[in-house]
Design an enzyme around this catalytic site. Structure first.
Site, PDB file in Angstrom:
ATOM      1  CG  HIS A 169      -2.170  -0.664   1.167  1.00  0.00           C
ATOM      2  ND1 HIS A 169      -2.800  -1.180   2.282  1.00  0.00           N
ATOM      3  CD2 HIS A 169      -2.983  -0.936   0.110  1.00  0.00           C
ATOM      4  CE1 HIS A 169      -3.938  -1.745   1.920  1.00  0.00           C
ATOM      5  NE2 HIS A 169      -4.069  -1.620   0.613  1.00  0.00           N
ATOM      6  CB  CYS A 263      -2.618   0.236   8.868  1.00  0.00           C
ATOM      7  SG  CYS A 263      -1.577  -0.057   7.434  1.00  0.00           S
TER       8      CYS A 263
END
Length: 291
Positions: A169, A263
């Site tokens: 990511h 996250c």
């Protein structure tokens, strides 16, 4: 003398790790069946939330759903700009039910929510900075989702291709230091994407592989305080030299699933038409400057 850094109050969405576990493997950090200390994970998450509130930020919470162990990673659920929400369409089948749970939360809270057509993993691959949205692709979010974000929010997107599966990511390889600048690890990006970053952010803070592997780039900044991994020592030194204040928070249990502070943190930018219904809390008043 480093420049004066001014923090800005933020609103964050988090999810208690009540059901957190590593029961499958969808990135190189995960080892199916790896033991997770659930009590420690809960304590680490509570520490993160407490730091946000102590810094004066608002923290919202969404109810966790049994059977969705990665729901704690709220950043992947959406991108929120100007009170509009582009939700998620997860790449991994195991995470797809999370999208509906988060869409229901945002809708109940009064937000306009759009469900993307293409694979799209929210702030995992979208980083607003400098009037742009930096948009990662290569492992999860697709280029077609970049176009959806551009059309929905009316903000230019800049595609960046990730090439190292450990940085699956964008938010594992880059974070916004403030409204104008970023920190990133060049080795996570394709050569042409590194060139784009060099042009856009010539004064970026460049991180080492060691700091990136320590989840140093999965950090959260309010423009002054940077909540980061205590293992990213070189990054902390670089932040300090530039006038930022590193705030180390240990999230080792979440590293087992490939996540860190960012996250676990969804930023809500803009306001809804109604007050958010989840429980929230404000810490002390935000300081006018960063000391």
């Amino acid at each position: 003398m480093p420049p004066l850094r001014v923090p800005r109050p933020r609103r964050y969405l988090t999810c208690e790790p009540r059901h957190f576990d590593v029961s499958y493997a969808i990135n190189p950090w995960m080892s199916e069946g790896a033991p997770v200390d659930t009590a420690l994970a809960r304590a680490q998450w509570e520490s993160l939330v407490r730091v946000y509130r102590d810094l004066g930020h608002t923290v919202e919470t969404v109810e966790p759903v049994a059977g969705l162990p990665d729901m704690v990673f709220t950043a992947n659920a959406a991108l929120v700009l100007g009170g509009k929400v582009l939700g998620a369409r997860f790449h991994a089948p195991q995470r797809r039910p999370e999208a509906g749970a988060y869409a229901r939360w945002f809708t109940a809270a009064g937000f306009e929510v759009r469900t993307p057509v293409s694979v799209c993993e929210g702030e995992g691959d979208f980083v607003p900075v400098g009037g742009l949205v930096l948009a990662g692709t290569g492992f999860r979010t697709t280029v077609a989702a970049h176009q959806e974000a551009r059309e929905y929010f009316g903000v230019p997107t800049v595609g960046l291709r990730l090439v190292d599966p450990y940085f699956y990511h964008l938010d594992t390889a880059l974070f916004a230091l403030d409204d104008e600048n970023v920190a990133y690890y060049p080795g996570a990006f394709a050569p042409e994407s590194r060139q784009v970053l060099e042009r856009l952010f010539p004064d970026a803070l460049i991180a080492t592989l060691d700091d990136a592997r320590a989840f140093g780039l999965n950090s959260v900044s309010d423009g002054c305080h940077v909540i980061t991994s205590p293992r990213a020592t070189g990054l902390a030194e670089g932040l300090t030299r530039r006038g930022y204040v590193p705030v180390p928070v240990e999230l080792s249990e979440f590293h087992k699933a490939g996540g860190g502070a960012k996250c676990c943190t969804q930023e809500i930018r803009g306001s809804s038409d109604r007050r958010l219904r989840s429980s929230s809390s404000r810490g002390g008043a935000m300081e006018a400057r960063c000391d």
